[in-house]
Design a protein around this motif. Sequence first.
Motif, mmCIF file in Angstrom:
data_model
loop_
_atom_site.group_PDB
_atom_site.id
_atom_site.type_symbol
_atom_site.label_atom_id
_atom_site.label_comp_id
_atom_site.label_asym_id
_atom_site.label_seq_id
_atom_site.Cartn_x
_atom_site.Cartn_y
_atom_site.Cartn_z
ATOM 1 N N LYS A 49 38.969 42.576 49.470
ATOM 2 C CA LYS A 49 40.430 42.593 49.406
ATOM 3 C C LYS A 49 40.848 42.201 47.996
ATOM 4 O O LYS A 49 40.100 41.532 47.276
ATOM 5 C CB LYS A 49 41.028 41.587 50.395
ATOM 6 N N PRO A 50 42.044 42.594 47.550
ATOM 7 C CA PRO A 50 42.510 42.151 46.235
ATOM 8 C C PRO A 50 42.783 40.651 46.234
ATOM 9 O O PRO A 50 43.087 40.056 47.273
ATOM 10 C CB PRO A 50 43.789 42.956 46.016
ATOM 11 N N ALA A 51 42.665 40.048 45.062
ATOM 12 C CA ALA A 51 42.965 38.626 44.909
ATOM 13 C C ALA A 51 44.148 38.488 43.958
ATOM 14 O O ALA A 51 45.053 39.325 43.975
ATOM 15 C CB ALA A 51 41.733 37.877 44.406
ATOM 16 N N ALA A 52 44.164 37.438 43.154
ATOM 17 C CA ALA A 52 45.273 37.141 42.241
ATOM 18 C C ALA A 52 46.585 37.024 43.037
ATOM 19 O O ALA A 52 46.570 36.870 44.261
ATOM 20 C CB ALA A 52 45.368 38.178 41.134
ATOM 21 N N ALA A 53 47.710 37.090 42.340
ATOM 22 C CA ALA A 53 48.987 36.848 43.010
ATOM 23 C C ALA A 53 49.307 37.928 44.041
ATOM 24 O O ALA A 53 49.819 37.629 45.131
ATOM 25 C CB ALA A 53 50.105 36.748 41.980
ATOM 26 N N THR A 54 49.001 39.178 43.710
ATOM 27 C CA THR A 54 49.267 40.239 44.682
ATOM 28 C C THR A 54 48.398 40.076 45.917
ATOM 29 O O THR A 54 48.852 40.280 47.050
ATOM 30 C CB THR A 54 49.034 41.619 44.050
ATOM 31 N N ALA A 57 49.838 37.398 48.010
ATOM 32 C CA ALA A 57 51.070 37.887 48.633
ATOM 33 C C ALA A 57 50.761 38.769 49.838
ATOM 34 O O ALA A 57 51.480 38.733 50.848
ATOM 35 C CB ALA A 57 51.905 38.655 47.609
ATOM 36 N N LEU A 58 49.695 39.552 49.755
ATOM 37 C CA LEU A 58 49.280 40.373 50.892
ATOM 38 C C LEU A 58 48.754 39.499 52.024
ATOM 39 O O LEU A 58 49.094 39.703 53.195
ATOM 40 C CB LEU A 58 48.198 41.363 50.455
ATOM 41 N N ARG A 59 47.920 38.531 51.673
ATOM 42 C CA ARG A 59 47.330 37.676 52.701
ATOM 43 C C ARG A 59 48.394 36.922 53.480
ATOM 44 O O ARG A 59 48.317 36.772 54.705
ATOM 45 C CB ARG A 59 46.377 36.675 52.058
ATOM 46 N N GLN A 60 49.416 36.448 52.773
ATOM 47 C CA GLN A 60 50.461 35.644 53.399
ATOM 48 C C GLN A 60 51.584 36.481 54.009
ATOM 49 O O GLN A 60 52.520 35.935 54.589
ATOM 50 C CB GLN A 60 51.059 34.679 52.365
ATOM 51 N N GLY A 61 51.504 37.788 53.844
ATOM 52 C CA GLY A 61 52.545 38.663 54.380
ATOM 53 C C GLY A 61 53.792 38.720 53.520
ATOM 54 O O GLY A 61 54.805 39.313 53.930
ATOM 55 N N LEU A 62 53.737 38.138 52.329
ATOM 56 C CA LEU A 62 54.918 38.105 51.458
ATOM 57 C C LEU A 62 55.245 39.489 50.912
ATOM 58 O O LEU A 62 56.420 39.875 50.831
ATOM 59 C CB LEU A 62 54.676 37.136 50.292
ATOM 60 N N TYR A 263 42.187 29.124 45.778
ATOM 61 C CA TYR A 263 40.861 29.366 45.210
ATOM 62 C C TYR A 263 39.822 29.619 46.301
ATOM 63 O O TYR A 263 38.895 30.419 46.121
ATOM 64 C CB TYR A 263 40.444 28.212 44.310
ATOM 65 N N ALA A 264 39.952 28.966 47.434
ATOM 66 C CA ALA A 264 39.036 29.223 48.545
ATOM 67 C C ALA A 264 39.179 30.673 49.023
ATOM 68 O O ALA A 264 38.184 31.361 49.306
ATOM 69 C CB ALA A 264 39.311 28.252 49.686
ATOM 70 N N PHE A 265 40.421 31.139 49.111
ATOM 71 C CA PHE A 265 40.685 32.533 49.481
ATOM 72 C C PHE A 265 40.086 33.489 48.452
ATOM 73 O O PHE A 265 39.413 34.470 48.799
ATOM 74 C CB PHE A 265 42.194 32.751 49.602
ATOM 75 N N HIS A 266 40.329 33.203 47.180
ATOM 76 C CA HIS A 266 39.849 34.081 46.113
ATOM 77 C C HIS A 266 38.324 34.169 46.133
ATOM 78 O O HIS A 266 37.752 35.253 46.008
ATOM 79 C CB HIS A 266 40.335 33.557 44.754
ATOM 80 N N ALA A 267 37.672 33.031 46.304
ATOM 81 C CA ALA A 267 36.208 33.022 46.364
ATOM 82 C C ALA A 267 35.714 33.823 47.563
ATOM 83 O O ALA A 267 34.730 34.571 47.470
ATOM 84 C CB ALA A 267 35.696 31.586 46.423
ATOM 85 N N GLU A 268 36.404 33.692 48.680
ATOM 86 C CA GLU A 268 35.990 34.404 49.894
ATOM 87 C C GLU A 268 36.095 35.917 49.717
ATOM 88 O O GLU A 268 35.151 36.653 50.024
ATOM 89 C CB GLU A 268 36.851 33.969 51.082
ATOM 90 N N SER A 270 36.396 37.711 46.964
ATOM 91 C CA SER A 270 35.680 38.266 45.816
ATOM 92 C C SER A 270 34.176 38.187 45.980
ATOM 93 O O SER A 270 33.425 38.976 45.382
ATOM 94 C CB SER A 270 36.082 37.544 44.529
ATOM 95 N N GLY A 271 33.723 37.213 46.774
ATOM 96 C CA GLY A 271 32.293 37.028 46.943
ATOM 97 C C GLY A 271 31.639 36.233 45.835
ATOM 98 O O GLY A 271 30.410 36.116 45.788
ATOM 99 N N PHE A 272 32.448 35.654 44.937
ATOM 100 C CA PHE A 272 31.909 34.867 43.836
ATOM 101 C C PHE A 272 31.999 33.372 44.161
ATOM 102 O O PHE A 272 32.884 32.943 44.903
ATOM 103 C CB PHE A 272 32.667 35.160 42.549
ATOM 104 N N PRO A 273 31.101 32.574 43.569
ATOM 105 C CA PRO A 273 31.145 31.123 43.811
ATOM 106 C C PRO A 273 32.475 30.523 43.352
ATOM 107 O O PRO A 273 33.105 31.003 42.396
ATOM 108 C CB PRO A 273 29.988 30.591 42.957
ATOM 109 N N LEU A 274 32.870 29.476 44.026
ATOM 110 C CA LEU A 274 34.156 28.843 43.749
ATOM 111 C C LEU A 274 34.288 28.436 42.289
ATOM 112 O O LEU A 274 35.348 28.643 41.676
ATOM 113 C CB LEU A 274 34.330 27.630 44.661
ATOM 114 N N GLU A 275 33.243 27.863 41.709
ATOM 115 C CA GLU A 275 33.329 27.393 40.326
ATOM 116 C C GLU A 275 33.515 28.546 39.351
ATOM 117 O O GLU A 275 34.232 28.418 38.351
ATOM 118 C CB GLU A 275 32.096 26.565 39.960
ATOM 119 N N ALA A 276 32.888 29.690 39.621
ATOM 120 C CA ALA A 276 33.069 30.864 38.760
ATOM 121 C C ALA A 276 34.501 31.380 38.852
ATOM 122 O O ALA A 276 35.101 31.799 37.850
ATOM 123 C CB ALA A 276 32.086 31.959 39.152
#
Length: 331
Positions: A49-54, A57-62, A263-268, A270-276
């Motif tokens: 799924k896309p991350a960043a602000a968009t 916004a998709l995840r939260q239904g905004l 950040y937890a959402f973004h890591a999930e 994207s599949g990348f480690p949280l620190e990255a």
Amino acid sequence: MAAPVDTGRRRLLRGAVAATAATLPLFSIAQGAPGAGVLRLGYIGPGKKPAAATGWALRQGLLQRELAPLGFKEVVTRNFPNGPDLNEAFISGVLDVGIYGDTPAVVARSRGLDARLIGFDTVGMNVWLLTPRDGVHSVRELEGQAIGVARGSYMHRYVLGLLKEHGLQKSVKVIHMFPRDGEAALDQRSIAAFAAQIDVGPLLASRGYPVIDEADRHPTLRGTSVIVASSKLLATAAGLPAAWTRARRAAIAEMRADSAAYYAFHAEVSGFPLEAVKASHPLSQYPEAAYPAEGLGLIEEVKKFLLAEKLVTQDFALGQWQWAPREGTEG
């Protein structure tokens, strides 16, 4: 010593918007054929799924809430490995909105893609130039060797700009390489360096690959992620740019209020480690404004560079690419 590659590296970018529709994935089959009430969104990356602000916004239904009054009932997403592939999808008419790097977007606009800039999702993206373990220790030492980078990407522009700064344009070979292949190439020492984008760069650095340069050291070579919508879509949904900006603003407010959740959402996804992810995506890079001055300035730098290198031949005014508020509903 590697042969001069001026012609080759120009060919890489010039091929970035070739309309080879036959090679495109079956987007309409995989994601649902276009129809009334469906907005087709393309983005770059391996994430499901896309991350960043968009993405938030998709995840939260905004975003869906803002788009509903415009008649959109669903947003279907499709990821692409790089900007040139996303451009091909735009040209083939299988996308309505794309979020991708500034360099392929500017190349496409220069070559006549009928789409408009409606905002920036990220401004100031870094690039990490990594080497094999026990490889070269400086950019200067790359003379006569090869760098791997995804063609037509914002990382590609960084590499070409960096080589120009060091007078190495004609003595370093630039090889097209997808991000997924970078680590193996470094391990096999088939390249002297690899230019890695956000997420990939910090991940490889954490695995012990030395970083000899970063785009952050060259502010005008940093990248942006732009939001581009087809003119055909905007002709029937003039309020979409303002709606998108409102959704992003609301998302950024939530992200700042609970960065750990974001950040937890973004890591999930994207599949990348949280620190990255944290190292790659400081919240300060997500602008609230549709057209932040820093983002527009970086786009101008992209244009100047591509024109100077004769990688594109047609200039255009940013004001003609941007979707002006008067064309839709003020957001």
